[in-house]
Design a protein around this motif. Structure first.
Motif, PDB file in Angstrom:
ATOM      1  N   ARG A  55       0.807  -1.217   0.000  1.00  0.00           N
ATOM      2  CA  ARG A  55       0.000   0.000   0.000  1.00  0.00           C
ATOM      3  C   ARG A  55       0.841   1.269   0.000  1.00  0.00           C
ATOM      4  O   ARG A  55       0.577   2.183  -0.758  1.00  0.00           O
ATOM      5  N   GLU A  56       1.825   1.344   0.920  1.00  0.00           N
ATOM      6  CA  GLU A  56       2.515   2.621   1.079  1.00  0.00           C
ATOM      7  C   GLU A  56       3.866   2.415   1.762  1.00  0.00           C
ATOM      8  O   GLU A  56       4.002   1.564   2.627  1.00  0.00           O
ATOM      9  N   PHE A  57       4.853   3.227   1.346  1.00  0.00           N
ATOM     10  CA  PHE A  57       6.161   3.261   1.997  1.00  0.00           C
ATOM     11  C   PHE A  57       6.466   4.682   2.431  1.00  0.00           C
ATOM     12  O   PHE A  57       6.204   5.628   1.690  1.00  0.00           O
ATOM     13  N   ARG A  58       7.031   4.817   3.609  1.00  0.00           N
ATOM     14  CA  ARG A  58       7.515   6.115   4.088  1.00  0.00           C
ATOM     15  C   ARG A  58       8.833   5.905   4.816  1.00  0.00           C
ATOM     16  O   ARG A  58       9.001   4.921   5.533  1.00  0.00           O
ATOM     17  N   LEU A  59       9.751   6.853   4.647  1.00  0.00           N
ATOM     18  CA  LEU A  59      10.953   6.917   5.459  1.00  0.00           C
ATOM     19  C   LEU A  59      10.751   8.092   6.400  1.00  0.00           C
ATOM     20  O   LEU A  59      10.541   9.224   5.953  1.00  0.00           O
ATOM     21  N   LEU A  91      17.230   9.251  14.907  1.00  0.00           N
ATOM     22  CA  LEU A  91      16.380   8.084  14.724  1.00  0.00           C
ATOM     23  C   LEU A  91      15.609   8.188  13.410  1.00  0.00           C
ATOM     24  O   LEU A  91      15.024   9.235  13.108  1.00  0.00           O
ATOM     25  N   TYR A  92      15.630   7.129  12.624  1.00  0.00           N
ATOM     26  CA  TYR A  92      14.840   7.014  11.396  1.00  0.00           C
ATOM     27  C   TYR A  92      14.019   5.734  11.477  1.00  0.00           C
ATOM     28  O   TYR A  92      14.381   4.792  12.185  1.00  0.00           O
ATOM     29  N   SER A  93      12.930   5.694  10.724  1.00  0.00           N
ATOM     30  CA  SER A  93      12.135   4.482  10.632  1.00  0.00           C
ATOM     31  C   SER A  93      11.607   4.327   9.210  1.00  0.00           C
ATOM     32  O   SER A  93      11.093   5.284   8.636  1.00  0.00           O
ATOM     33  N   SER A  94      11.783   3.129   8.655  1.00  0.00           N
ATOM     34  CA  SER A  94      11.104   2.811   7.398  1.00  0.00           C
ATOM     35  C   SER A  94       9.758   2.219   7.797  1.00  0.00           C
ATOM     36  O   SER A  94       9.658   1.441   8.747  1.00  0.00           O
TER      37      SER A  94
END
Length: 106
Positions: free
Chosen positions: A37-41, A52-55
């Motif tokens: 459905r969807e990807f976000r970084l 801090l990052y999150s996929s």
């Protein structure tokens, strides 16, 4: 019911631009998979010596996510992961978290 797959990355301070460039320039084949459905970084708060990052990937179901992890597209997307990390520094390996949606408004 959807499934959200997340990886948390503690990117060493000073490596943020390189980390984002690797993600922005990658060849994503997620759209080829059923249930994607969807990807976000996501870029989060700064800690002591890191950002801090999150996929964040939304799938129709856990089984769609699991099919991704066994797919040619997954192998292709991760084949150079070790060499990519030489362009930036992480404080430890990514931490995976998977969540099934129990309530969704919107």
């Amino acid at each position: 019911m959807s499934f959200i797959a997340m990886n948390r990355f503690m990117v060493c301070s000073g490596s943020e631009a390189e980390f984002e460039t690797v993600w922005k320039s990658r060849e994503s084949r997620l759209k080829e998979l059923d249930g994607f459905r969807e990807f976000r970084l996501l870029k989060g708060p700064e800690g002591e010596g890191y950002t801090l990052y999150s996929s964040h990937v939304i799938w129709d179901s856990r089984s769609d996510f699991e099919a991704w992890t066994k797919s040619e597209q997954f192998r292709e997307a991760h084949k150079n992961a070790g060499s990519q990390t030489k362009k930036y520094e992480l404080m430890g390996p990514p931490q995976f978290e998977g969540f099934e949606t129990v309530l969704h408004e919107g």
